[in-house]
Design a protein around this motif. Structure first.
Motif, PDB file in Angstrom:
ATOM      1  N   GLY A 195      -9.269  12.020  -3.154  1.00 22.07           N
ATOM      2  CA  GLY A 195     -10.501  12.190  -2.406  1.00 22.07           C
ATOM      3  C   GLY A 195     -11.123  13.539  -2.709  1.00 22.07           C
ATOM      4  N   ALA A 196     -12.446  13.557  -2.817  1.00 16.91           N
ATOM      5  CA  ALA A 196     -13.148  14.792  -3.151  1.00 16.91           C
ATOM      6  C   ALA A 196     -14.167  15.169  -2.089  1.00 16.91           C
ATOM      7  CB  ALA A 196     -13.852  14.630  -4.497  1.00 16.91           C
ATOM      8  N   GLY A 197     -14.151  14.488  -0.967  1.00 16.19           N
ATOM      9  CA  GLY A 197     -15.141  14.753   0.068  1.00 16.19           C
ATOM     10  C   GLY A 197     -14.746  15.898   0.978  1.00 16.19           C
ATOM     11  N   VAL A 240     -10.938  11.297   7.667  1.00 10.51           N
ATOM     12  CA  VAL A 240     -10.620  10.674   8.943  1.00 10.51           C
ATOM     13  C   VAL A 240      -9.373   9.824   8.749  1.00 10.51           C
ATOM     14  CG1 VAL A 240     -11.420   9.118  10.757  1.00 10.51           C
ATOM     15  CG2 VAL A 240     -13.042  10.627   9.625  1.00 10.51           C
ATOM     16  N   PHE A 241      -8.304  10.211   9.410  1.00  4.53           N
ATOM     17  CA  PHE A 241      -7.013   9.527   9.321  1.00  4.53           C
ATOM     18  C   PHE A 241      -6.559   9.354   7.873  1.00  4.53           C
ATOM     19  CE2 PHE A 241      -8.398   7.996  13.560  1.00  4.53           C
ATOM     20  CZ  PHE A 241      -7.369   8.541  14.285  1.00  4.53           C
ATOM     21  N   GLY A 242      -6.721  10.391   7.068  1.00  2.00           N
ATOM     22  CA  GLY A 242      -6.242  10.397   5.694  1.00  2.00           C
ATOM     23  C   GLY A 242      -7.195   9.828   4.679  1.00  2.00           C
ATOM     24  N   LEU A 243      -8.292   9.247   5.105  1.00  2.00           N
ATOM     25  CA  LEU A 243      -9.257   8.635   4.191  1.00  2.00           C
ATOM     26  C   LEU A 243     -10.444   9.567   4.024  1.00  2.00           C
ATOM     27  CD1 LEU A 243      -9.517   6.035   2.589  1.00  2.00           C
ATOM     28  CD2 LEU A 243     -10.752   5.059   4.489  1.00  2.00           C
ATOM     29  N   ARG A 266      -5.159   0.183  -6.699  1.00  3.07           N
ATOM     30  CA  ARG A 266      -4.805  -0.053  -5.306  1.00  3.07           C
ATOM     31  C   ARG A 266      -4.934   1.242  -4.513  1.00  3.07           C
ATOM     32  NH1 ARG A 266       0.781   1.035  -3.835  1.00  3.07           N
ATOM     33  NH2 ARG A 266       1.882   1.805  -5.644  1.00  3.07           N
ATOM     34  N   LEU A 267      -5.099   1.079  -3.224  1.00  2.00           N
ATOM     35  CA  LEU A 267      -5.170   2.210  -2.308  1.00  2.00           C
ATOM     36  C   LEU A 267      -3.751   2.540  -1.883  1.00  2.00           C
ATOM     37  CD1 LEU A 267      -7.496   3.854  -1.052  1.00  2.00           C
ATOM     38  CD2 LEU A 267      -7.292   2.423   0.950  1.00  2.00           C
ATOM     39  N   SER A 268      -3.372   3.800  -2.021  1.00  2.86           N
ATOM     40  CA  SER A 268      -1.997   4.199  -1.739  1.00  2.86           C
ATOM     41  C   SER A 268      -1.993   5.446  -0.870  1.00  2.86           C
ATOM     42  CB  SER A 268      -1.269   4.476  -3.052  1.00  2.86           C
ATOM     43  OG  SER A 268       0.041   4.918  -2.823  1.00  2.86           O
ATOM     44  N   LYS A 269      -1.000   5.532   0.005  1.00  2.38           N
ATOM     45  CA  LYS A 269      -0.848   6.692   0.881  1.00  2.38           C
ATOM     46  C   LYS A 269       0.100   7.668   0.198  1.00  2.38           C
ATOM     47  CE  LYS A 269      -0.715   6.614   5.612  1.00  2.38           C
ATOM     48  NZ  LYS A 269      -0.120   6.292   6.921  1.00  2.38           N
ATOM     49  N   ARG A 270      -0.355   8.889  -0.002  1.00  2.00           N
ATOM     50  CA  ARG A 270       0.444   9.924  -0.657  1.00  2.00           C
ATOM     51  C   ARG A 270       0.411  11.202   0.147  1.00  2.00           C
ATOM     52  NH1 ARG A 270       2.308   8.915  -6.111  1.00  2.00           N
ATOM     53  NH2 ARG A 270       2.204   6.667  -6.147  1.00  2.00           N
ATOM     54  N   VAL A 283      -5.165   7.738  -1.643  1.00  2.00           N
ATOM     55  CA  VAL A 283      -5.654   7.933  -3.003  1.00  2.00           C
ATOM     56  C   VAL A 283      -5.769   6.568  -3.661  1.00  2.00           C
ATOM     57  CG1 VAL A 283      -4.633  10.231  -3.257  1.00  2.00           C
ATOM     58  CG2 VAL A 283      -3.342   8.238  -3.949  1.00  2.00           C
ATOM     59  N   ILE A 284      -6.583   6.514  -4.710  1.00  2.00           N
ATOM     60  CA  ILE A 284      -6.636   5.303  -5.526  1.00  2.00           C
ATOM     61  C   ILE A 284      -5.620   5.478  -6.636  1.00  2.00           C
ATOM     62  CG2 ILE A 284      -8.035   3.907  -7.068  1.00  2.00           C
ATOM     63  CD1 ILE A 284     -10.450   4.625  -5.362  1.00  2.00           C
ATOM     64  N   LEU A 285      -4.701   4.554  -6.712  1.00  2.00           N
ATOM     65  CA  LEU A 285      -3.631   4.594  -7.700  1.00  2.00           C
ATOM     66  C   LEU A 285      -3.953   3.552  -8.767  1.00  2.00           C
ATOM     67  CD1 LEU A 285      -0.862   6.017  -8.075  1.00  2.00           C
ATOM     68  CD2 LEU A 285       0.159   4.022  -7.022  1.00  2.00           C
ATOM     69  N   ILE A 286      -4.058   3.992 -10.015  1.00  2.00           N
ATOM     70  CA  ILE A 286      -4.337   3.089 -11.133  1.00  2.00           C
ATOM     71  C   ILE A 286      -3.056   2.944 -11.931  1.00  2.00           C
ATOM     72  CG2 ILE A 286      -5.786   2.637 -13.137  1.00  2.00           C
ATOM     73  CD1 ILE A 286      -7.837   4.598 -11.888  1.00  2.00           C
ATOM     74  N   GLU A 287      -2.449   1.758 -11.836  1.00  6.81           N
ATOM     75  CA  GLU A 287      -1.184   1.507 -12.516  1.00  6.81           C
ATOM     76  C   GLU A 287      -1.433   0.754 -13.814  1.00  6.81           C
ATOM     77  OE1 GLU A 287       0.332  -0.700  -9.200  1.00  6.81           O
ATOM     78  OE2 GLU A 287       1.752   0.897  -8.735  1.00  6.81           O
ATOM     79  N   PHE A 288      -0.592   1.004 -14.798  1.00  3.52           N
ATOM     80  CA  PHE A 288      -0.648   0.305 -16.064  1.00  3.52           C
ATOM     81  C   PHE A 288       0.292  -0.886 -15.997  1.00  3.52           C
ATOM     82  CE2 PHE A 288      -1.767   4.685 -16.962  1.00  3.52           C
ATOM     83  CZ  PHE A 288      -2.931   4.533 -17.683  1.00  3.52           C
ATOM     84  N   LEU A 289      -0.248  -2.078 -16.150  1.00  8.16           N
ATOM     85  CA  LEU A 289       0.575  -3.276 -16.122  1.00  8.16           C
ATOM     86  C   LEU A 289       1.193  -3.503 -17.495  1.00  8.16           C
ATOM     87  CD1 LEU A 289      -1.770  -5.678 -14.138  1.00  8.16           C
ATOM     88  CD2 LEU A 289       0.156  -4.368 -13.274  1.00  8.16           C
TER      89      LEU A 289
END
Length: 171
Positions: free
Chosen positions: A40-42, A46-49, A141-145, A156-162
């Protein structure tokens, strides 16, 4: 009674085969590249988002996806956040003002709204995955870190390589 036992044995064999398949997939994921994090860059959270995500193209995605597609996807997510987060902030302020009188129950609307915002972002990311990214062997996917700077949690948005499916391997 004997027929029932035979069916039960076949189901056990199928479960064993599925377990072997999952183990093979986990092994392929283990040797894959590290996932890409879009933080996040804002200014408001609010509650981690956060209220927006970084639109800068990560170098790890070079050759995997076009920068224009990446920015379009992030701008869709940011648009969703732009619509919903100001309402969440207003409810949070009202909830904090009335917190003493309501014994904390005035914060429930904010919790429900932030959960709805997360779900809408997850649905949007799933739509993006089905539309484009699964074809490119990527999964968003949206992930809590945990935050890097403090002990707080953030989304955070997590971009995984399949892993690519080995088509020459027998079934």
């Amino acid at each position: 009674m004997e027929d029932f036992d035979e069916i039960y044995e076949e189901e056990e064999e199928e479960e064993e085969e599925e377990d072997e398949g999952r183990a093979a997939e986990e092994q392929l994921l283990k040797f894959g590249p590290e996932p890409v994090l879009v933080r996040g860059a804002g200014r408001a959270t609010v509650f981690g988002l956060s209220n927006k995500f970084e639109t800068e193209f990560p170098s790890a995605l070079t050759g995997k996806v076009a920068p224009e597609e990446f920015k379009a996807s992030i701008s869709r997510v940011n648009g969703c956040l732009r619509k919903t987060l100001p309402v969440n902030v207003r409810w949070l302020l009202c909830g904090c003002l009335c917190c003493c009188c309501t014994l904390g129950l005035s914060l429930w609307p904010v919790i429900c709204l932030s959960k709805r915002t997360r779900r809408s972002i997850e649905k949007l990311l799933e739509w993006e995955n089905n539309r484009l990214y699964h074809k490119l062997c990527l999964h968003w996917r949206l992930s809590k870190r945990k935050c890097e700077t403090n002990n707080m949690m953030e989304y955070v948005i997590l971009i995984e390589f399949l892993p690519k499916i080995p088509i020459f391997r027998p079934d």
